[in-house]
Design a protein around this motif. Structure first.
Motif, PDB file in Angstrom:
ATOM      1  N   LEU A 128       0.827  -1.205   0.000  1.00  0.00           N
ATOM      2  CA  LEU A 128       0.000   0.000   0.000  1.00  0.00           C
ATOM      3  C   LEU A 128       0.864   1.259   0.000  1.00  0.00           C
ATOM      4  O   LEU A 128       0.545   2.239  -0.689  1.00  0.00           O
ATOM      5  CB  LEU A 128      -0.932  -0.008   1.211  1.00  0.00           C
ATOM      6  CG  LEU A 128      -2.052  -1.049   1.179  1.00  0.00           C
ATOM      7  CD1 LEU A 128      -2.707  -1.170   2.547  1.00  0.00           C
ATOM      8  CD2 LEU A 128      -3.089  -0.683   0.126  1.00  0.00           C
ATOM      9  N   ASN A 129       1.951   1.240   0.762  1.00  0.00           N
ATOM     10  CA  ASN A 129       2.849   2.396   0.785  1.00  0.00           C
ATOM     11  C   ASN A 129       3.477   2.648  -0.581  1.00  0.00           C
ATOM     12  O   ASN A 129       3.622   3.800  -1.014  1.00  0.00           O
ATOM     13  CB  ASN A 129       3.954   2.193   1.830  1.00  0.00           C
ATOM     14  CG  ASN A 129       3.442   2.327   3.244  1.00  0.00           C
ATOM     15  OD1 ASN A 129       2.419   2.961   3.492  1.00  0.00           O
ATOM     16  ND2 ASN A 129       4.145   1.721   4.192  1.00  0.00           N
ATOM     17  N   ALA A 130       3.844   1.561  -1.265  1.00  0.00           N
ATOM     18  CA  ALA A 130       4.430   1.704  -2.605  1.00  0.00           C
ATOM     19  C   ALA A 130       3.402   2.274  -3.576  1.00  0.00           C
ATOM     20  O   ALA A 130       3.724   3.115  -4.424  1.00  0.00           O
ATOM     21  CB  ALA A 130       4.937   0.348  -3.102  1.00  0.00           C
ATOM     22  N   MET A 131       2.153   1.823  -3.464  1.00  0.00           N
ATOM     23  CA  MET A 131       1.094   2.357  -4.304  1.00  0.00           C
ATOM     24  C   MET A 131       0.877   3.843  -4.034  1.00  0.00           C
ATOM     25  O   MET A 131       0.798   4.660  -4.959  1.00  0.00           O
ATOM     26  CB  MET A 131      -0.214   1.610  -4.056  1.00  0.00           C
ATOM     27  CG  MET A 131      -1.390   2.136  -4.870  1.00  0.00           C
ATOM     28  SD  MET A 131      -2.988   1.471  -4.304  1.00  0.00           S
ATOM     29  CE  MET A 131      -3.126   2.260  -2.681  1.00  0.00           C
ATOM     30  N   SER A 132       0.811   4.205  -2.758  1.00  0.00           N
ATOM     31  CA  SER A 132       0.601   5.603  -2.382  1.00  0.00           C
ATOM     32  C   SER A 132       1.716   6.489  -2.924  1.00  0.00           C
ATOM     33  O   SER A 132       1.472   7.561  -3.487  1.00  0.00           O
ATOM     34  CB  SER A 132       0.533   5.717  -0.851  1.00  0.00           C
ATOM     35  OG  SER A 132       0.418   7.069  -0.462  1.00  0.00           O
ATOM     36  N   ILE A 183      -7.376   9.355  -2.166  1.00  0.00           N
ATOM     37  CA  ILE A 183      -7.757   7.955  -2.170  1.00  0.00           C
ATOM     38  C   ILE A 183      -6.597   6.995  -1.934  1.00  0.00           C
ATOM     39  O   ILE A 183      -6.802   5.889  -1.469  1.00  0.00           O
ATOM     40  CB  ILE A 183      -8.483   7.568  -3.469  1.00  0.00           C
ATOM     41  CG1 ILE A 183      -7.542   7.636  -4.665  1.00  0.00           C
ATOM     42  CG2 ILE A 183      -9.694   8.439  -3.704  1.00  0.00           C
ATOM     43  CD1 ILE A 183      -8.169   7.135  -5.959  1.00  0.00           C
ATOM     44  N   PHE A 184      -5.392   7.437  -2.239  1.00  0.00           N
ATOM     45  CA  PHE A 184      -4.255   6.539  -2.121  1.00  0.00           C
ATOM     46  C   PHE A 184      -3.578   6.624  -0.752  1.00  0.00           C
ATOM     47  O   PHE A 184      -2.538   6.000  -0.532  1.00  0.00           O
ATOM     48  CB  PHE A 184      -3.241   6.820  -3.233  1.00  0.00           C
ATOM     49  CG  PHE A 184      -3.853   6.697  -4.602  1.00  0.00           C
ATOM     50  CD1 PHE A 184      -4.220   5.459  -5.102  1.00  0.00           C
ATOM     51  CD2 PHE A 184      -4.086   7.820  -5.375  1.00  0.00           C
ATOM     52  CE1 PHE A 184      -4.815   5.333  -6.341  1.00  0.00           C
ATOM     53  CE2 PHE A 184      -4.679   7.712  -6.626  1.00  0.00           C
ATOM     54  CZ  PHE A 184      -5.042   6.460  -7.112  1.00  0.00           C
ATOM     55  N   GLU A 185      -4.185   7.385   0.180  1.00  0.00           N
ATOM     56  CA  GLU A 185      -3.623   7.485   1.525  1.00  0.00           C
ATOM     57  C   GLU A 185      -4.646   7.172   2.609  1.00  0.00           C
ATOM     58  O   GLU A 185      -4.314   7.160   3.784  1.00  0.00           O
ATOM     59  CB  GLU A 185      -3.053   8.885   1.751  1.00  0.00           C
ATOM     60  CG  GLU A 185      -1.841   9.203   0.875  1.00  0.00           C
ATOM     61  CD  GLU A 185      -1.160  10.489   1.283  1.00  0.00           C
ATOM     62  OE1 GLU A 185      -1.715  11.218   2.122  1.00  0.00           O
ATOM     63  OE2 GLU A 185      -0.065  10.756   0.782  1.00  0.00           O
ATOM     64  N   MET A 186      -5.884   6.904   2.224  1.00  0.00           N
ATOM     65  CA  MET A 186      -6.926   6.698   3.222  1.00  0.00           C
ATOM     66  C   MET A 186      -6.683   5.486   4.106  1.00  0.00           C
ATOM     67  O   MET A 186      -7.162   5.419   5.233  1.00  0.00           O
ATOM     68  CB  MET A 186      -8.285   6.593   2.529  1.00  0.00           C
ATOM     69  CG  MET A 186      -8.745   7.886   1.893  1.00  0.00           C
ATOM     70  SD  MET A 186     -10.402   7.762   1.179  1.00  0.00           S
ATOM     71  CE  MET A 186     -11.385   7.624   2.671  1.00  0.00           C
ATOM     72  N   TYR A 187      -5.922   4.517   3.590  1.00  0.00           N
ATOM     73  CA  TYR A 187      -5.649   3.301   4.373  1.00  0.00           C
ATOM     74  C   TYR A 187      -4.815   3.592   5.611  1.00  0.00           C
ATOM     75  O   TYR A 187      -4.761   2.773   6.538  1.00  0.00           O
ATOM     76  CB  TYR A 187      -4.913   2.281   3.500  1.00  0.00           C
ATOM     77  CG  TYR A 187      -3.484   2.658   3.170  1.00  0.00           C
ATOM     78  CD1 TYR A 187      -2.424   2.238   3.968  1.00  0.00           C
ATOM     79  CD2 TYR A 187      -3.187   3.469   2.073  1.00  0.00           C
ATOM     80  CE1 TYR A 187      -1.114   2.596   3.672  1.00  0.00           C
ATOM     81  CE2 TYR A 187      -1.888   3.830   1.772  1.00  0.00           C
ATOM     82  CZ  TYR A 187      -0.862   3.393   2.577  1.00  0.00           C
ATOM     83  OH  TYR A 187       0.437   3.759   2.285  1.00  0.00           O
ATOM     84  N   LYS A 188      -4.176   4.765   5.658  1.00  0.00           N
ATOM     85  CA  LYS A 188      -3.252   5.067   6.746  1.00  0.00           C
ATOM     86  C   LYS A 188      -3.953   5.372   8.064  1.00  0.00           C
ATOM     87  O   LYS A 188      -3.325   5.395   9.116  1.00  0.00           O
ATOM     88  CB  LYS A 188      -2.369   6.250   6.346  1.00  0.00           C
ATOM     89  CG  LYS A 188      -1.421   5.927   5.192  1.00  0.00           C
ATOM     90  CD  LYS A 188      -0.543   7.114   4.848  1.00  0.00           C
ATOM     91  CE  LYS A 188       0.416   6.760   3.704  1.00  0.00           C
ATOM     92  NZ  LYS A 188       1.282   7.903   3.325  1.00  0.00           N
ATOM     93  N   LYS A 189      -5.261   5.620   8.010  1.00  0.00           N
ATOM     94  CA  LYS A 189      -5.981   5.955   9.239  1.00  0.00           C
ATOM     95  C   LYS A 189      -7.399   5.386   9.192  1.00  0.00           C
ATOM     96  O   LYS A 189      -8.142   5.627   8.251  1.00  0.00           O
ATOM     97  CB  LYS A 189      -6.041   7.477   9.426  1.00  0.00           C
ATOM     98  CG  LYS A 189      -6.685   7.902  10.728  1.00  0.00           C
ATOM     99  CD  LYS A 189      -6.656   9.424  10.878  1.00  0.00           C
ATOM    100  CE  LYS A 189      -7.291   9.845  12.194  1.00  0.00           C
ATOM    101  NZ  LYS A 189      -7.265  11.328  12.368  1.00  0.00           N
ATOM    102  N   GLY A 190      -7.749   4.610  10.203  1.00  0.00           N
ATOM    103  CA  GLY A 190      -9.119   4.130  10.335  1.00  0.00           C
ATOM    104  C   GLY A 190      -9.423   2.805   9.660  1.00  0.00           C
ATOM    105  O   GLY A 190     -10.575   2.370   9.636  1.00  0.00           O
ATOM    106  N   TYR A 191      -8.393   2.125   9.122  1.00  0.00           N
ATOM    107  CA  TYR A 191      -8.614   0.861   8.430  1.00  0.00           C
ATOM    108  C   TYR A 191      -7.585  -0.189   8.842  1.00  0.00           C
ATOM    109  O   TYR A 191      -6.441   0.135   9.134  1.00  0.00           O
ATOM    110  CB  TYR A 191      -8.556   1.053   6.908  1.00  0.00           C
ATOM    111  CG  TYR A 191      -9.638   1.963   6.389  1.00  0.00           C
ATOM    112  CD1 TYR A 191     -10.909   1.470   6.104  1.00  0.00           C
ATOM    113  CD2 TYR A 191      -9.393   3.317   6.226  1.00  0.00           C
ATOM    114  CE1 TYR A 191     -11.911   2.310   5.663  1.00  0.00           C
ATOM    115  CE2 TYR A 191     -10.401   4.173   5.789  1.00  0.00           C
ATOM    116  CZ  TYR A 191     -11.654   3.666   5.502  1.00  0.00           C
ATOM    117  OH  TYR A 191     -12.649   4.496   5.078  1.00  0.00           O
ATOM    118  N   LYS A 192      -8.015  -1.431   8.846  1.00  0.00           N
ATOM    119  CA  LYS A 192      -7.118  -2.563   9.019  1.00  0.00           C
ATOM    120  C   LYS A 192      -6.957  -3.225   7.658  1.00  0.00           C
ATOM    121  O   LYS A 192      -7.871  -3.215   6.849  1.00  0.00           O
ATOM    122  CB  LYS A 192      -7.686  -3.542  10.043  1.00  0.00           C
ATOM    123  CG  LYS A 192      -7.788  -2.951  11.439  1.00  0.00           C
ATOM    124  CD  LYS A 192      -8.340  -3.963  12.428  1.00  0.00           C
ATOM    125  CE  LYS A 192      -8.423  -3.357  13.824  1.00  0.00           C
ATOM    126  NZ  LYS A 192      -8.945  -4.333  14.815  1.00  0.00           N
TER     127      LYS A 192
END
Length: 214
Positions: A30-34, A116-125
């Motif tokens: 995910l970090n590489a995608m972001s 959209i490419f950073e939303m995973y960083k907060k509030g998601y597993k």
């Protein structure tokens, strides 16, 4: 407009199993995608959205296009256009030949495609769910779930290209039984942008009715 924002949030929400722990392998992907998208000054793409609900025997597909630069974007789907220049939002209805102008608010900013490419960083597993090959291309499958159990979206499955870390498609699962599949097509990084790419140029829409709610 709320339904359109839901679409953006979807050309946008990333979600996995509610009880899963953060997976380092998934985090690295995910970090590489972001990072891939953060290095772009702008991008544009076509996309398709398919809604399926097996119990209701529903299957519908629509196509759209999107242009993004920073916090600015232009979205076209189902006879509608949404333009956001970072300060103002223009919602144009083709059938009515009408545009509504509003100020950009916190909700609109939160749903901006630039995020959209950073939303995973907060509030998601998130967790790595294996790999899949489509048309000869290998993709990492990442599943995510919101930490907020009241979220009507309980899972999203992402397909990220192993070779270049681009997001190819994702599936969004809702509690009402609906499943949405989004597929990105004809992706182009750093396209040439017109001076009015993110503002509504009234001269291009003859006879348009303007509803100014600023």
């Amino acid at each position: 407009m709320k339904r359109l924002f839901s679409l953006l949030l979807a050309l946008v929400l990333f979600v996995n199993l509610a009880n899963a722990q953060q997976d380092p392998k998934a985090g690295k992907i995910l970090n590489a995608m972001s990072q891939k998208y953060k290095t772009m000054k702008a991008f544009k793409a076509n996309f398709s959205q398919t809604l399926e609900n097996p119990s209701a025997k529903v299957k519908e597909t629509m196509n759209g296009d999107i242009l993004v630069s920073g916090n600015k974007y232009r979205l076209g789907v189902s006879g509608q256009e949404i333009l956001n220049d970072g300060k103002l939002m223009y919602t144009y209805l083709k059938d009515a030949n009408e545009v509504t102008i509003t100020e950009t608010d916190a909700e609109a900013e939160a749903m901006s495609p630039s995020k959209i490419f950073e939303m995973y960083k907060k509030g998601y597993k998130y967790a790595h769910a294996g790999t899949e090959t489509m048309d000869g291309v290998k993709y990492d499958v990442i599943e995510m779930a919101p930490e907020d159990r009241s979220n009507p979206i309980f899972k999203v499955r992402l397909f990220i290209n192993q070779k270049d870390s681009t997001l190819k498609s994702w599936q969004m699962f809702r509690n009402n039984g609906n499943r949405y599949t989004y597929t990105i097509k004809n992706f182009q990084a750093n396209p040439t942008l017109a001076s009015d790419a993110f503002t509504f140029n009234k001269a291009k829409y003859k006879g348009v009715s303007v509803v100014d709610l600023r």
